[in-house]
Design a protein around this motif. Sequence first.
Motif, PDB file in Angstrom:
ATOM      1  N   PHE A  44      -3.750  -5.319   2.066  1.00 25.93           N
ATOM      2  CA  PHE A  44      -4.694  -4.332   2.564  1.00 25.93           C
ATOM      3  C   PHE A  44      -4.496  -2.975   1.899  1.00 25.93           C
ATOM      4  O   PHE A  44      -3.423  -2.395   1.946  1.00 25.93           O
ATOM      5  N   ARG A  45      -5.488  -2.502   1.237  1.00 31.86           N
ATOM      6  CA  ARG A  45      -5.519  -1.163   0.638  1.00 31.86           C
ATOM      7  C   ARG A  45      -4.337  -0.857  -0.292  1.00 31.86           C
ATOM      8  O   ARG A  45      -3.878   0.288  -0.379  1.00 31.86           O
TER       9      ARG A  45
ATOM     10  N   ASN B 237       0.810  -1.215   0.000  1.00 32.66           N
ATOM     11  CA  ASN B 237       0.000   0.000   0.000  1.00 32.66           C
ATOM     12  C   ASN B 237       0.843   1.265   0.000  1.00 32.66           C
ATOM     13  O   ASN B 237       0.313   2.361   0.070  1.00 32.66           O
TER      14      ASN B 237
HETATM   15  C1  LIG Z   1      -0.929  -0.348   4.772  1.00 38.00           C
HETATM   16  O1  LIG Z   1      -1.084  -1.679   5.229  1.00 38.00           O
HETATM   17  C2  LIG Z   1      -0.770  -1.866   6.565  1.00 38.00           C
HETATM   18  C3  LIG Z   1      -0.938  -3.328   6.897  1.00 38.00           C
HETATM   19  O2  LIG Z   1      -0.453  -4.113   5.858  1.00 38.00           O
HETATM   20  C4  LIG Z   1      -1.632  -0.984   7.453  1.00 38.00           C
HETATM   21  O3  LIG Z   1      -1.240  -1.081   8.796  1.00 38.00           O
HETATM   22  C5  LIG Z   1      -1.542   0.460   7.009  1.00 38.00           C
HETATM   23  O4  LIG Z   1      -2.463   1.252   7.712  1.00 38.00           O
HETATM   24  C6  LIG Z   1      -1.828   0.565   5.537  1.00 38.00           C
HETATM   25  N1  LIG Z   1      -1.640   1.923   5.080  1.00 38.00           N
HETATM   26  C7  LIG Z   1      -2.580   2.585   4.402  1.00 38.00           C
HETATM   27  C8  LIG Z   1      -2.210   3.952   3.959  1.00 38.00           C
HETATM   28  O5  LIG Z   1      -3.651   2.103   4.131  1.00 38.00           O
END
Ligand SMILES: *[C@@H]1O[C@H](CO)[C@@H](O)[C@H](O)[C@H]1NC(C)=O
Length: 552
Positions: A170-171, A146
């Motif tokens: 995730f995202r 991400n």
């Molecule tokens: C990116 O992913 C991590 C877990 O993999 C998470 O903790 C974090 O908040 C994420 N960052 C965004 C910007 O979504």
Amino acid sequence: MSRRRSSSSSSSSLARAITMSSSSPTSSLLSLLGLVLVVLVGLLQPTNGLANCPNGCECDDDTLMVNCGEGRLDVLPIALNPAIQRLVIKNNKLKTIDSSMQFYAQLTFLDLSFNDMVTIPERSFAYHAKLQELHLNHNKIGQVSNKTFTGLSTISVLNLRGNLIAELEFRTFSPMVRLEELNLGQNRISHIDPHALDGLVNLRVLYLDDNTLTTVPSQLTFQSLPSLAELYLGTNSFMTIPGGAFQDLKGLTRLDLRGAGLHNISAEALKGLESLRYMDLSDNRLTAIPTAALQRLGRLEELSIGQNDFEVVASGAFAGLRELRRLELTGAQRLRRVESGAFTANTNLEQLNLSSNKQLNELHANALGGLPHLSSVILKENQLSTLAEGLIPWADLQTLDLSENPFVCDCQLMWLRNLLISKNASNQYAPVVCAYPATLRDLPLAQLSEPLLGCTHGAANKQAIIGILVVACAALITTLALVLYTCRRRIREMLKGHSALGRKEREYQKTFSDEEYMTRPPPGCGGVHPAGAYPCSQSQYMGSRPIPVTEL
Ligand SMILES: *[C@@H]1O[C@H](CO)[C@@H](O)[C@H](O)[C@H]1NC(C)=O
Ligand SMILES: *[C@@H]1O[C@H](CO)[C@@H](O)[C@H](O)[C@H]1NC(C)=O
Ligand SMILES: *[C@@H]1O[C@H](CO)[C@@H](O)[C@H](O)[C@H]1NC(C)=O
Ligand SMILES: *[C@@H]1O[C@H](CO)[C@@H](O)[C@H](O)[C@H]1NC(C)=O
């Protein structure tokens, strides 16, 4: 002066200009001038930019494009014009995206496909707020996170096809709120975080085909894609589709599940796909046409469902698909039979491709009936040995392909031969060639005469029918004679009674002379009437006046 620079081509284009001017007979002086110019440019270029354009690249400072064709670049060129908008370095040996990328913040189009990139460092595109298309396909990228795409707020196309990505985290794609097309095909994705595609509210096209997914991505994944129109999920190993898997994809128009390892599709599986118009279910392991599931696709126009394991296309197999226009059912290795009424619900069907079903030998007489819009029928390369007359609404057909079937050319196909001839089909349709009998092998049906097709059997049949009729008549006459003979006494009595009555009548008629009879107007009839007219009821004269032959 154009600032188009190219390590190899700028001097050659000048040389071309010189040869052109020297070809003109009047100006050898001009060519000399040109030569001076070349030398001058040659001297100027090293300081002005030749070094900025790597070997094998073309750098155009007017259009702000740099294009490096196939070559051996293994790092990003560091000193390109920082204003460039389009950078293409395809088929080179780039290993990664290094920090020099940040100098090219004006890029709108970046193509780094077919290189050897293994990783993309985090925030590589943090300064690329104008980038619209990023092509990273066919590298060896194993992971994206991400933070990989941070900063790409205007990107609309991201191509990651043909890499080694195993997981979507995730995202991962959330920074790309404008993304419309995401290609993740041909990777090794086996796991997708349910929130991996969060934020892609404008995504229209998603490729996840050719990965190692064993379950259809969760409903949650699709919930975050309200604009999705095309979804490619083929070449995975799903086995089955959970009920309601796609129910949030209300705007989906195309769903590709080709080669997705499907064994069955439950009735609830395609629920909610109310806009779906194109669907590919071919190359799966379906043992039956999933009639109940398909029934929900009231707007489906095109369906491919070949290369599956079903043996029969039953009556009403595609019930509910009123809008279906094209159906492709090809290469189904076990398909043997298409039943009567198989497509009756599909009254808008225009094109039917039933080719390469190597065991298909039963096409029931009414299998293709009631399809007024049918214009193309492909029955190529099946196991058909004959065709029932009236099988297809032949009148409006534009394309008909019956080639590569083991047709038995006998009198049963006479109707087809006549049709082919009447349509002058040799140029319009693929030829229908005989396989049997051996004497007619490889001969086109349309060129065979009636006797060659054994239609003398037809004449023999007629003789047989006539024979049967004659025998039947004889039997009838004999029976009648027997009846007459056995009832002869009653008949004679009846006849006697009749003749007695006849005598009385004659006696009564004798009371009028013949003349009287002719002139007397019949009772209740006013006067004499024109000849031939019977103003009074005829029954008054019946049995007493012979009707003239002329009036009969
Ligand atoms: C990116 O992913 C991590 C877990 O993999 C998470 O903790 C974090 O908040 C994420 N960052 C965004 C910007 O979504
Ligand atoms: C569908 O196929 C899967 C995998 O072969 C099987 O486990 C499941 O029982 C099948 N379901 C139905 C309804 O046939
Ligand atoms: C019919 O299907 C076969 C096999 O998939 C394909 O090669 C052919 O082009 C198709 N024909 C038409 C007219 O669509
Ligand atoms: C049939 O097709 C041939 C070849 O194209 C052409 O020469 C001929 O005139 C056609 N006949 C009819 C009746 O259309």
